[in-house]
Design an enzyme around this catalytic site. Structure first.
Site, PDB file in Angstrom:
ATOM      1  N   LYS A  19      -8.583  -8.577 -10.831  1.00 29.44           N
ATOM      2  CA  LYS A  19      -9.504  -9.676 -11.165  1.00 29.44           C
ATOM      3  C   LYS A  19      -9.538  -9.922 -12.673  1.00 29.44           C
ATOM      4  CE  LYS A  19     -13.152  -7.612  -9.446  1.00 29.44           C
ATOM      5  NZ  LYS A  19     -12.601  -6.330  -8.987  1.00 29.44           N
ATOM      6  N   ARG A  94     -21.320 -10.046  -6.288  1.00 31.69           N
ATOM      7  CA  ARG A  94     -20.955  -8.858  -5.512  1.00 31.69           C
ATOM      8  C   ARG A  94     -21.893  -8.631  -4.331  1.00 31.69           C
ATOM      9  NH1 ARG A  94     -18.077  -6.253 -10.053  1.00 31.69           N
ATOM     10  NH2 ARG A  94     -17.221  -4.317  -9.276  1.00 31.69           N
ATOM     11  N   ARG A 133      -5.082   3.620 -15.574  1.00 35.71           N
ATOM     12  CA  ARG A 133      -5.212   2.600 -16.634  1.00 35.71           C
ATOM     13  C   ARG A 133      -5.973   3.129 -17.859  1.00 35.71           C
ATOM     14  NH1 ARG A 133      -9.497  -1.848 -14.381  1.00 35.71           N
ATOM     15  NH2 ARG A 133     -11.080  -0.297 -13.962  1.00 35.71           N
ATOM     16  N   ARG A 166     -10.438   5.449 -21.833  1.00 28.56           N
ATOM     17  CA  ARG A 166     -10.509   5.197 -20.391  1.00 28.56           C
ATOM     18  C   ARG A 166     -11.953   4.922 -20.026  1.00 28.56           C
ATOM     19  NH1 ARG A 166      -8.351   9.203 -16.513  1.00 28.56           N
ATOM     20  NH2 ARG A 166      -8.396   7.267 -15.327  1.00 28.56           N
ATOM     21  N   ARG A 178     -16.642   3.312  -5.377  1.00 33.25           N
ATOM     22  CA  ARG A 178     -16.613   1.872  -5.701  1.00 33.25           C
ATOM     23  C   ARG A 178     -15.981   1.077  -4.561  1.00 33.25           C
ATOM     24  NH1 ARG A 178     -13.757   2.516 -11.331  1.00 33.25           N
ATOM     25  NH2 ARG A 178     -13.412   0.257 -11.221  1.00 33.25           N
TER      26      ARG A 178
HETATM   27  P1  AP5 Z   1      -7.718  -5.031 -13.438  1.00 34.04           P
HETATM   28  O1  AP5 Z   1      -7.280  -6.402 -13.763  1.00 34.04           O
HETATM   29  O2  AP5 Z   1      -8.475  -4.265 -14.474  1.00 34.04           O
HETATM   30  O3  AP5 Z   1      -8.501  -5.035 -12.040  1.00 34.04           O
HETATM   31  P2  AP5 Z   1     -10.007  -5.406 -11.704  1.00 34.04           P
HETATM   32  O4  AP5 Z   1     -10.006  -5.971 -10.333  1.00 34.04           O
HETATM   33  O5  AP5 Z   1     -10.599  -6.225 -12.804  1.00 34.04           O
HETATM   34  O6  AP5 Z   1     -10.595  -3.927 -11.688  1.00 34.04           O
HETATM   35  P3  AP5 Z   1     -11.960  -3.329 -12.216  1.00 34.04           P
HETATM   36  O7  AP5 Z   1     -11.857  -1.836 -12.055  1.00 34.04           O
HETATM   37  O8  AP5 Z   1     -12.296  -3.830 -13.591  1.00 34.04           O
HETATM   38  O9  AP5 Z   1     -12.938  -3.892 -11.167  1.00 34.04           O
HETATM   39  P4  AP5 Z   1     -14.312  -3.406 -10.818  1.00 34.04           P
HETATM   40  O10 AP5 Z   1     -14.740  -4.476  -9.911  1.00 34.04           O
HETATM   41  O11 AP5 Z   1     -14.435  -2.032 -10.277  1.00 34.04           O
HETATM   42  O12 AP5 Z   1     -15.002  -3.285 -12.258  1.00 34.04           O
HETATM   43  P5  AP5 Z   1     -16.177  -4.092 -12.971  1.00 34.04           P
HETATM   44  O13 AP5 Z   1     -15.992  -3.940 -14.408  1.00 34.04           O
HETATM   45  O14 AP5 Z   1     -16.328  -5.438 -12.386  1.00 34.04           O
HETATM   46  O15 AP5 Z   1      -6.423  -4.178 -13.008  1.00 34.04           O
HETATM   47  C1  AP5 Z   1      -6.504  -2.794 -12.737  1.00 34.04           C
HETATM   48  C2  AP5 Z   1      -5.215  -2.093 -13.211  1.00 34.04           C
HETATM   49  O16 AP5 Z   1      -4.108  -2.562 -12.472  1.00 34.04           O
HETATM   50  C3  AP5 Z   1      -4.860  -2.351 -14.691  1.00 34.04           C
HETATM   51  O17 AP5 Z   1      -4.257  -1.195 -15.220  1.00 34.04           O
HETATM   52  C4  AP5 Z   1      -3.853  -3.510 -14.606  1.00 34.04           C
HETATM   53  O18 AP5 Z   1      -2.953  -3.495 -15.714  1.00 34.04           O
HETATM   54  C5  AP5 Z   1      -3.140  -3.184 -13.310  1.00 34.04           C
HETATM   55  N1  AP5 Z   1      -2.696  -4.392 -12.618  1.00 34.04           N
HETATM   56  C6  AP5 Z   1      -3.365  -5.567 -12.450  1.00 34.04           C
HETATM   57  N2  AP5 Z   1      -2.643  -6.426 -11.711  1.00 34.04           N
HETATM   58  C7  AP5 Z   1      -1.490  -5.771 -11.389  1.00 34.04           C
HETATM   59  C8  AP5 Z   1      -0.340  -6.135 -10.625  1.00 34.04           C
HETATM   60  N3  AP5 Z   1      -0.230  -7.348 -10.038  1.00 34.04           N
HETATM   61  N4  AP5 Z   1       0.644  -5.206 -10.485  1.00 34.04           N
HETATM   62  C9  AP5 Z   1       0.542  -3.971 -11.083  1.00 34.04           C
HETATM   63  N5  AP5 Z   1      -0.520  -3.558 -11.811  1.00 34.04           N
HETATM   64  C10 AP5 Z   1      -1.529  -4.468 -11.956  1.00 34.04           C
HETATM   65  O19 AP5 Z   1     -17.460  -3.253 -12.487  1.00 34.04           O
HETATM   66  C11 AP5 Z   1     -17.709  -1.938 -12.928  1.00 34.04           C
HETATM   67  C12 AP5 Z   1     -19.083  -1.487 -12.452  1.00 34.04           C
HETATM   68  O20 AP5 Z   1     -20.091  -2.340 -13.041  1.00 34.04           O
HETATM   69  C13 AP5 Z   1     -19.347  -1.583 -10.943  1.00 34.04           C
HETATM   70  O21 AP5 Z   1     -18.902  -0.422 -10.261  1.00 34.04           O
HETATM   71  C14 AP5 Z   1     -20.865  -1.737 -10.922  1.00 34.04           C
HETATM   72  O22 AP5 Z   1     -21.504  -0.496 -11.126  1.00 34.04           O
HETATM   73  C15 AP5 Z   1     -21.139  -2.611 -12.116  1.00 34.04           C
HETATM   74  N6  AP5 Z   1     -21.128  -4.068 -11.806  1.00 34.04           N
HETATM   75  C16 AP5 Z   1     -20.281  -5.007 -12.328  1.00 34.04           C
HETATM   76  N7  AP5 Z   1     -20.566  -6.226 -11.854  1.00 34.04           N
HETATM   77  C17 AP5 Z   1     -21.619  -6.055 -11.000  1.00 34.04           C
HETATM   78  C18 AP5 Z   1     -22.342  -6.961 -10.180  1.00 34.04           C
HETATM   79  N8  AP5 Z   1     -22.049  -8.276 -10.141  1.00 34.04           N
HETATM   80  N9  AP5 Z   1     -23.355  -6.449  -9.429  1.00 34.04           N
HETATM   81  C19 AP5 Z   1     -23.666  -5.122  -9.455  1.00 34.04           C
HETATM   82  N10 AP5 Z   1     -23.001  -4.216 -10.209  1.00 34.04           N
HETATM   83  C20 AP5 Z   1     -21.993  -4.676 -10.981  1.00 34.04           C
END
Ligand code: AP5
Length: 227
Positions: A19, A94, A133, A166, A178
Site C-alpha cells: 500500500k 481499517r 524491510r 526498522r 497484524r
Molecule cells: P509496503 O509498501 O511498506 O507495504 P504496506 O502495505 O504499506 O505495509 P505496512 O506494513 O506499512 O502496512 P500496515 O498496514 O501494517 O502498516 P501501517 O503503517 O498502516 O511494502 C512492504 C515491503 O514489501 C517493503 O519492503 C517493500 O519494499 C516491499 N514490496 C512492496 N511491494 C512489493 C512488490 N510488488 N514486490 C516485492 N516487494 C514489495 O499501520 C501500522 C500500525 O498503525 C497498525 O498495526 C495499527 O496499530 C496502526 N494503524 C494505522 N492505521 C490505522 C487505522 N486506520 N486504524 C487503526 N490503527 C491504525
C-alpha cells in the site's frame, strides 16, 4: 471532467501488501498527497503527544488503534490545504466505522471515495516482505534484505546515509497479529465499498512496476463512481 483520474483513492490490503509503496508512487505521478494513518500515528508516537502515548503500546502489539484517535489525527491532516489536489489514503479506513466517518468528512467538501484498490498477496509472502524491510534513518528510502538491497552494501542509494532503521512492529510475531486484525476487522470494509461499485482488486504479488501499471489503469478508468 470524466477524463481525469479520481481524486480520492483508497489503497487497501493486508500489512506488507505494498500500500505504502504504491500510494507514494501514485501520489507523485498524479500530484496528489498520500495520507498514511500509520505514518501519522508513528509521528504522534515520536512527538510523544497525548494521542501518541496512548497509541504506542497498541501499535507495538500489532493491534488496531481506536477509531477516535485515528479520526482525530485524520481530521487534522485533511484540514490542510494541500489535500485539495487529491488524496491517496494508505492504511485508512481499517474498520467499517472509519469508512463511514470518511464518507461524512468528504461529503462536507462535496467529494467521495472514487476508487478502492485492493492488493492481494499471500500471507507467507507478506511475512517475508515485512520482516526483511528497513529504511534509511536519514532520508526514509525503503530497502529489503532480499528484494531491494542498496547498490553499495550499507550505504543508502539516495542520500549516502549509513544508518538504517526498522519498525518496532515488524517482528515475525507482531506481523501475525497484524494479519489477524486485518482479516477480522479490516477485510469487512471491502463489503462496505463493493455495492458502491468502487472496488478493483489487483495481484499485489507482481513486481512493483507491474502493480503500478495496473494501478494507473484502474484509477484512470472512466467507469469510476465519482463522476
Ligand atoms: P509496503 O509498501 O511498506 O507495504 P504496506 O502495505 O504499506 O505495509 P505496512 O506494513 O506499512 O502496512 P500496515 O498496514 O501494517 O502498516 P501501517 O503503517 O498502516 O511494502 C512492504 C515491503 O514489501 C517493503 O519492503 C517493500 O519494499 C516491499 N514490496 C512492496 N511491494 C512489493 C512488490 N510488488 N514486490 C516485492 N516487494 C514489495 O499501520 C501500522 C500500525 O498503525 C497498525 O498495526 C495499527 O496499530 C496502526 N494503524 C494505522 N492505521 C490505522 C487505522 N486506520 N486504524 C487503526 N490503527 C491504525
Amino acid at each position: 471532467d470524466s477524463d481525469q483520474p479520481t481524486k480520492i483513492v483508497v489503497m487497501f490490503g493486508p500489512p506488507g501488501s505494498g500500500k505504502g509503496t504504491q500510494a507514494r508512487r501514485l501520489a507523485d505521478e498524479l500530484g496528489y498527497i498520500q495520507i498514511s494513518t500509520g505514518d501519522l500515528l508513528r509521528s504522534a508516537v515520536e512527538a510523544q503527544s497525548t494521542l501518541g502515548l496512548i497509541a504506542k503500546a497498541t501499535m507495538e502489539a500489532g493491534g488496531l488503534v481506536s477509531d477516535d484517535i485515528v479520526l482525530a489525527l485524520l481530521k487534522e491532516r485533511l484540514a490542510e490545504p494541500d489535500t485539495q489536489a487529491g488524496v491517496i489514503f494508505d492504511g485508512y479506513p481499517r474498520t467499517v466505522a472509519q469508512a463511514k466517518a470518511l464518507d461524512l468528512l468528504l461529503k462536507r467538501s462535496g467529494q467521495r471515495v472514487g476508487k478502492v484498490v485492493e492488493l492481494k498477496v499471500n500471507d507467507d509472502e507478506l511475512v517475508e516482505r515485512i520482516t526483511g524491510r528497513h529504511t534509511c534513518a536519514d532520508c526514509g528510502e525503503g530497502y529489503h534484505i532480499r528484494f531491494k538491497r542498496p547498490k553499495l552494501e550499507g550505504v543508502c542509494d539516495v542520500c549516502g546515509g549509513t544508518r538504517f532503521k526498522r519498525r518496532a512492529d515488524d517482528t515475525a510475531e507482531t506481523v501475525r497479529t497484524r494479519l489477524s486484525e486485518y482479516y477480522e476487522q479490516t477485510l469487512p470494509v471491502l463489503s462496505y465499498y463493493v455495492p458502491k461499485g468502487a472496488v478493483s482488486t489487483l495481484d499485489g504479488a507482481d513486481s512493483v512496476d507491474e502493480v503500478f501499471a495496473d494501478l494507473m489503469s484502474v484509477v484512470s478508468a472512466k467507469s469510476r463512481v465519482d463522476t
